[in-house]
Design an enzyme around this catalytic site. Structure first.
Site, short mmCIF file in Angstrom:
data_model
loop_
_atom_site.label_atom_id
_atom_site.label_comp_id
_atom_site.label_asym_id
_atom_site.label_seq_id
_atom_site.Cartn_x
_atom_site.Cartn_y
_atom_site.Cartn_z
N SER A 131 35.91 42.97 36.68
CA SER A 131 35.68 42.83 38.13
C SER A 131 36.51 41.68 38.69
O SER A 131 36.80 40.72 37.99
CB SER A 131 34.21 42.59 38.43
N LYS A 185 28.65 46.48 34.15
CA LYS A 185 29.61 46.59 35.27
C LYS A 185 29.11 47.58 36.32
O LYS A 185 29.25 47.35 37.53
CB LYS A 185 30.98 47.04 34.74
N HIS A 188 26.53 45.82 38.25
CA HIS A 188 27.25 44.83 39.08
C HIS A 188 27.68 45.52 40.38
O HIS A 188 27.49 45.00 41.48
CB HIS A 188 28.46 44.30 38.30
N ASN A 189 28.25 46.70 40.25
CA ASN A 189 28.71 47.42 41.44
C ASN A 189 27.54 47.85 42.32
O ASN A 189 27.66 47.86 43.54
CB ASN A 189 29.55 48.63 41.04
N GLU A 192 26.68 44.93 44.24
CA GLU A 192 27.77 44.78 45.23
C GLU A 192 27.50 45.67 46.46
O GLU A 192 27.63 45.23 47.60
CB GLU A 192 29.07 45.16 44.52
#
Ligand code: NBP
Length: 471
Positions: A131, A185, A188-189, A192
């Protein structure tokens, strides 16, 4: 020193691959590169990579031949079928002990499947979440590796060298087995998405609710950046409101079509949260609102038919700004709480062995959701690594509780104005629901038993019961 072959090969010279190769070279790692379209390799070697030690190859056989054994290859190609295609072509060229790293945004189930296939051939596999976008890849991304521990140990010095650093600590560490890295990940997105939706709703409340201009909006987000909301997303939001269009001189953001795109990682995060039965409503609603925004023509038509929201009720600007800042903080904590709870549950269900404190540590720098708040989150997870929910941490919980009145005021104001603020609303409902020692789910159980004989449990005695409700 005698040249013994390149230490790592980067396959895929798109935005990310190109920049990671340059970053590796900056740190003294001998890199070989390959790209399916040969012109891109030529351009790269003659341009950005000119004068560097980076070596190029024009077919996969030549590429593999440039690598020191046991080999390490980093795939930076588009996620999905291109990864499988690359692996199919590479497999006959590789030998037992070689390591393949997939640095794209692959779905975690694909990563688990690929690791199994490669393991049968004695190959090591790492799913690496990356990222930080283009700049991160070039100067210091946050890296989320999972899979073969042996493979990670082999490339750890390279990954540590290129990752973002925060207070002398690299934003990379081994996160767990199998698809742990790609899972982290993905979530994480998801976080986000949630933070971006909260920022978009804040913008809407200030623009349509209070009538703020772009420079006034920039000022608000710049002031947020000075305090506990400090984060990459708040920082770029402030910058966006300062940017003027070259052609018209107007704030550029106001000229951008109001229909959000998505590449799917937010949706994947929500899907799997539902499979695991982990509530992540702020992430879910962020995905939904991107989808809803894309129904632009329908929105225009319904607005003509039913009237668009036109805030009437004036609010005290200074007071509302203060309330919004606190509401954003609380909803921000709740967004991270949902994502981390999901990772915790996934780690148990899929046997990843993820340490949540390590996740907070690698997210503190280089990535899109880096934020000052992650220092507090990390401290909470240092005290209790298996914390089921951030709201259970006394310090974080108290900080959220202190925002409660302002959070409600913002939601009330949004409702009064008729402006959609679902991320603020569902994060508040998440907080309220988790604070509820009792929820009305007993009625749902009664209804399920009524129409489907699904049975229910009782508070006053053990066992499962069915009632003939019409009797
Ligand atoms: P780009 O779109 O810039 O580049 C895509 C690369 O994939 C090119 O090298 C392309 O080769 C290659 N490729 C494709 Br498309 N199909 C292929 C195939 N069948 N066989 C071999 N190569 C193929 O992507 P990017 O932005 O660098 O992203 C790469 C990965 O990193 C993606 O999974 C992405 O989701 C992830 N990621 C991106 C970002 C970001 O901010 N951009 C951040 C984090 C993660 P060609 O030149 O021959 O078409």
């Amino acid at each position: 020193m005698l040249y013994q072959g390149c230490e790592i090969g980067v396959a895929g010279l798109g935005v990310m691959g190109r920049n990671l190769a340059l970053n590796l070279d900056d740190h003294g790692v001998q890199v070989a590169v390959y790209n399916r379209t040969q012109d891109k390799t030529r351009e790269f070697l003659a341009g950005e990579a000119a004068g560097r030690r980076i070596r190029g190859a024009y077919d996969l056989k030549e590429f593999v031949g440039l690598l020191r054994k046991p080999r390490a290859l980093l795939l930076m190609v588009k996620a999905g079928p291109p990864v499988d295609q690359m692996l199919r072509e590479l497999l006959p060229l590789l030998e037992a002990g070689d390591l393949v790293i997939d640095g794209g945004n692959s779905h975690f189930t694909d990563t688990a499947r690929r690791e199994r296939i490669l393991a049968k051939k004695g190959l090591l596999y790492l799913g690496l979440g990356v990222s930080g976008g283009e700049k991160g890849a070039r100067f210091g991304p946050s890296l989320m590796p999972g899979g073969s521990r042996k493979g990670y140990d082999r490339v750890e010095p390279f990954l540590t060298a290129i990752a973002a650093q925060v207070n002398g600590e690299p934003c990379v560490t081994y996160l767990g087995t199998g698809a742990a890295g790609h899972y982290v990940k993905m979530v994480h997105n998801g976080i986000e998405y949630a933070l971006m939706q909260l920022l978009a709703e804040s913008y809407d409340l200030l623009k349509r609710g209070l009538g703020f201009s772009a420079p006034e909006l920039a000022q608000v987000f710049e002031s947020w950046q000075q305090g506990r909301l400090q984060s990459f997303l708040v920082e770029i939001t402030a910058r966006i409101f300062r940017k003027r269009d070259d052609l018209t001189g107007q704030p550029l953001v106001e000229l951008i079509l109001d229909a959000a795109g998505a590449k799917g990682t937010g949706k994947w995060s929500s899907w799997d949260a539902m499979d695991l039965m982990v509530p992540t409503p702020t992430i879910d609603v962020a995905v939904t609102m991107r989808d809803l925004s894309a129904h632009r023509e329908e929105r225009q038509e319904i607005a003509r038919l039913l009237g668009a929201p036109a805030p009437q009720d004036p609010a005290n600007r200074e007071e509302f700004l203060r309330q919004l800042e606190n509401a954003f903080f609380a909803a921000m904590v709740v967004s991270y709480a949902q994502g981390l709870a999901q990772i915790r549950q996934a780690s148990l269900a899929y046997h990843f062995g993820v340490n949540l404190e390590a996740v907070a540590r690698v997210w503190r720098g280089g990535c899109i959701i880096r934020a000052r708040l992650l220092e507090d989150i990390r401290s909470a997870l240092q005290i209790r690594t298996d914390l089921p929910n951030l709201l259970l941490d006394p310090h974080l919980g108290e900080m959220v509780r202190a925002c409660e009145a302002d959070w409600r005021a913002v939601v009330r104001q949004a409702v009064a104005w008729g402006l959609p603020a679902p991320a603020f609303m569902v994060s508040l409902a998440y907080y309220d629901a988790f604070r509820s020692p009792w929820l009305p789910a007993n009625l749902i159980q009664a209804q399920r038993d009524y129409f489907g004989a699904h049975t229910y449990e009782r508070l006053d005695r053990p066992g499962s019961f069915h009632t003939d409700w019409d009797d």
